[in-house]
Scaffold this active site. Sequence first.
Site, PDB file in Angstrom:
ATOM      1  N   LYS A 125     -10.093   3.144   3.010  1.00  0.00           N
ATOM      2  CA  LYS A 125      -8.743   2.868   2.508  1.00  0.00           C
ATOM      3  C   LYS A 125      -8.288   4.076   1.716  1.00  0.00           C
ATOM      4  O   LYS A 125      -9.104   4.791   1.135  1.00  0.00           O
ATOM      5  CB  LYS A 125      -8.744   1.629   1.604  1.00  0.00           C
ATOM      6  CG  LYS A 125      -7.383   0.999   1.462  1.00  0.00           C
ATOM      7  CD  LYS A 125      -7.057   0.142   2.672  1.00  0.00           C
ATOM      8  CE  LYS A 125      -5.706  -0.498   2.570  1.00  0.00           C
ATOM      9  NZ  LYS A 125      -5.498  -1.483   3.665  1.00  0.00           N
TER      10      LYS A 125
HETATM   11  P1  NAD Z   1       4.962  -3.768   2.825  1.00  0.00           P
HETATM   12  O1  NAD Z   1       5.080  -2.723   1.789  1.00  0.00           O
HETATM   13  O2  NAD Z   1       5.605  -3.558   4.150  1.00  0.00           O
HETATM   14  O3  NAD Z   1       5.519  -5.177   2.256  1.00  0.00           O
HETATM   15  C1  NAD Z   1       5.056  -5.751   1.075  1.00  0.00           C
HETATM   16  C2  NAD Z   1       5.972  -6.929   0.729  1.00  0.00           C
HETATM   17  O4  NAD Z   1       5.463  -7.641  -0.392  1.00  0.00           O
HETATM   18  C3  NAD Z   1       7.390  -6.507   0.355  1.00  0.00           C
HETATM   19  O5  NAD Z   1       8.310  -7.466   0.862  1.00  0.00           O
HETATM   20  C4  NAD Z   1       7.373  -6.566  -1.186  1.00  0.00           C
HETATM   21  O6  NAD Z   1       8.663  -6.758  -1.718  1.00  0.00           O
HETATM   22  C5  NAD Z   1       6.494  -7.777  -1.376  1.00  0.00           C
HETATM   23  N1  NAD Z   1       5.870  -7.895  -2.679  1.00  0.00           N
HETATM   24  C6  NAD Z   1       5.230  -6.951  -3.403  1.00  0.00           C
HETATM   25  N2  NAD Z   1       4.782  -7.480  -4.554  1.00  0.00           N
HETATM   26  C7  NAD Z   1       5.113  -8.798  -4.522  1.00  0.00           C
HETATM   27  C8  NAD Z   1       4.902  -9.886  -5.397  1.00  0.00           C
HETATM   28  N3  NAD Z   1       4.271  -9.731  -6.547  1.00  0.00           N
HETATM   29  N4  NAD Z   1       5.381 -11.100  -5.033  1.00  0.00           N
HETATM   30  C9  NAD Z   1       6.025 -11.282  -3.867  1.00  0.00           C
HETATM   31  N5  NAD Z   1       6.240 -10.292  -2.994  1.00  0.00           N
HETATM   32  C10 NAD Z   1       5.800  -9.067  -3.335  1.00  0.00           C
HETATM   33  O7  NAD Z   1       3.401  -4.042   2.996  1.00  0.00           O
HETATM   34  P2  NAD Z   1       2.675  -4.743   4.231  1.00  0.00           P
HETATM   35  O8  NAD Z   1       2.213  -3.688   5.167  1.00  0.00           O
HETATM   36  O9  NAD Z   1       3.501  -5.881   4.713  1.00  0.00           O
HETATM   37  O10 NAD Z   1       1.351  -5.277   3.502  1.00  0.00           O
HETATM   38  C11 NAD Z   1       1.325  -6.545   2.835  1.00  0.00           C
HETATM   39  C12 NAD Z   1      -0.125  -6.963   2.690  1.00  0.00           C
HETATM   40  O11 NAD Z   1      -0.739  -7.059   3.997  1.00  0.00           O
HETATM   41  C13 NAD Z   1      -1.017  -6.000   1.905  1.00  0.00           C
HETATM   42  O12 NAD Z   1      -2.006  -6.737   1.230  1.00  0.00           O
HETATM   43  C14 NAD Z   1      -1.676  -5.158   3.002  1.00  0.00           C
HETATM   44  O13 NAD Z   1      -2.881  -4.563   2.583  1.00  0.00           O
HETATM   45  C15 NAD Z   1      -1.903  -6.241   4.039  1.00  0.00           C
HETATM   46  N6  NAD Z   1      -2.105  -5.749   5.406  1.00  0.00           N
HETATM   47  C16 NAD Z   1      -1.179  -4.966   6.005  1.00  0.00           C
HETATM   48  C17 NAD Z   1      -1.392  -4.547   7.318  1.00  0.00           C
HETATM   49  C18 NAD Z   1      -0.369  -3.740   8.074  1.00  0.00           C
HETATM   50  O14 NAD Z   1      -0.580  -3.517   9.285  1.00  0.00           O
HETATM   51  N7  NAD Z   1       0.700  -3.320   7.480  1.00  0.00           N
HETATM   52  C19 NAD Z   1      -2.578  -4.903   7.986  1.00  0.00           C
HETATM   53  C20 NAD Z   1      -3.497  -5.731   7.342  1.00  0.00           C
HETATM   54  C21 NAD Z   1      -3.245  -6.150   6.044  1.00  0.00           C
END
Ligand code: NAD
Length: 435
Positions: A125
């Site tokens: 990561k």
């Molecule tokens: P992103 O930046 O695209 O979106 C994050 C979202 O969460 C946004 O809408 C933001 O406003 C919201 N957010 C942040 N803090 C918040 C809070 N305290 N309460 C409510 N909403 C909040 O990120 P993403 O890629 O969608 O990732 C989200 C999660 O999924 C993370 O934990 C990431 O590690 C995990 N993840 C992402 C992927 C991927 O392919 N992008 C894959 C596996 C896991």
Amino acid sequence: MTAVDHRPGAATASTTTPLTTEAPGPLQDAREQLRSAVELLGYDEGMFQMLAAPRREVTVSIPLRRDDGSVELLTGHRVQHNLSRGPAKGGLRFSPEVDLDEVRALAMWMTWKCALLDVPYGGAKGGVAIDPRRYSTSELERVTRRYTSEIMPVIGPTKDIPAPDIGTDEDTMAWMMDTFSVASGHTVLGVVTGKPVSLGGSLGRASATSRGVVYTALAALRHVGCEPTSATAAVQGFGKVGRGAARFLDEAGVRVLAVSDQYGGVHCADGLDLAALEAHVDETGTVTGFAGAQPVDQATLLALDVDLLVPAAVEGVLHADNAGSVRARVVVEGANGPTTTEADRLLEEQGVLVVPDILANAGGVVVSYFEWVQANQAYWWSEAEVEARLADRMASAWQQVLAESTRRQVPLRTAATCLAVRRVAEAHRQRGLYP
Ligand code: NAD
């Protein structure tokens, strides 16, 4: 650059990494999950130590010239937790909350996720402590290029392959790929995944994590006897994962009653009009203020009377103080580490089925693997082919985790971690220890 460097396959635990005394947070949760799996598998303390410590950590300074000419110093990390089953794989996060322990936890979860889905990678990561909303696109490009150039010695298609995560996207990956390629003297498509399709990205990658979340959510709902077309859901986070998850749930006939982002949430008892909500978000950048729903705060959203809750934002949102108020029958972890160890225990006592992150959100790394395979072969698959293969992998992983959970009489997270840890430990055993 400072680096703690252990060769792949070597058994040395870092003496600078505390393994048992760290503060509460994702790293402690990750190590407690590992501890339970190691005990159930009957491995010794040496194996725990080896699997609890990252193989390699790099921390870099990133001097950034702002658009106004001033210079700011940022900090970035890349942690490779394990390299025994193949090159390291894991996202790059841009968030003000990033610190080394968070990146260590996320890297460990990537190791288990890759092993569980049987993709030939270890886990890694990366993170830069930055709030991307406060910087211009050209500033973010400079940060990305400098970070890439600082971690260049440890990344590459056969070493460590970054991908998007919170606060990063396909543009970030294009800049990383270009920076690495320029330094290498030729185009290296396989150094990152999650690239734009026009630059060697895979069809179906952008939606893959959300699709995987929804495959497992539908399977989990059916498992608890709830037909998806009569189910309701709430989704926390409306970014790359949460937004797609809400849309695909809606397409599958699940009524999505509430969603939130970091600015607040919205709720509609009859089900949100997702198309209208997405149009609102495209226009305003947030779900708040959507005319077709009522405002709802984060705490209320997590406690709504729905069948399915999908936390898809950040770590630690379900904790000892609020897990007792969760009324959903199924929690599917779109985010990494949204449930603390204590919350896990409480949810189990309440009979809530928790589908763990390393299974639920693994669709992203599965299609990242497909993208890497396509880039290495310079041969591109159709979207239908990508989605069919993803569905197969997710269904197979779900069945394996369910069977392990039934066999051992343990929660899905423990079962999934056991399956993954056993595969990684087996790779260590077969490779042996280089003196
Ligand atoms: P992103 O930046 O695209 O979106 C994050 C979202 O969460 C946004 O809408 C933001 O406003 C919201 N957010 C942040 N803090 C918040 C809070 N305290 N309460 C409510 N909403 C909040 O990120 P993403 O890629 O969608 O990732 C989200 C999660 O999924 C993370 O934990 C990431 O590690 C995990 N993840 C992402 C992927 C991927 O392919 N992008 C894959 C596996 C896991």
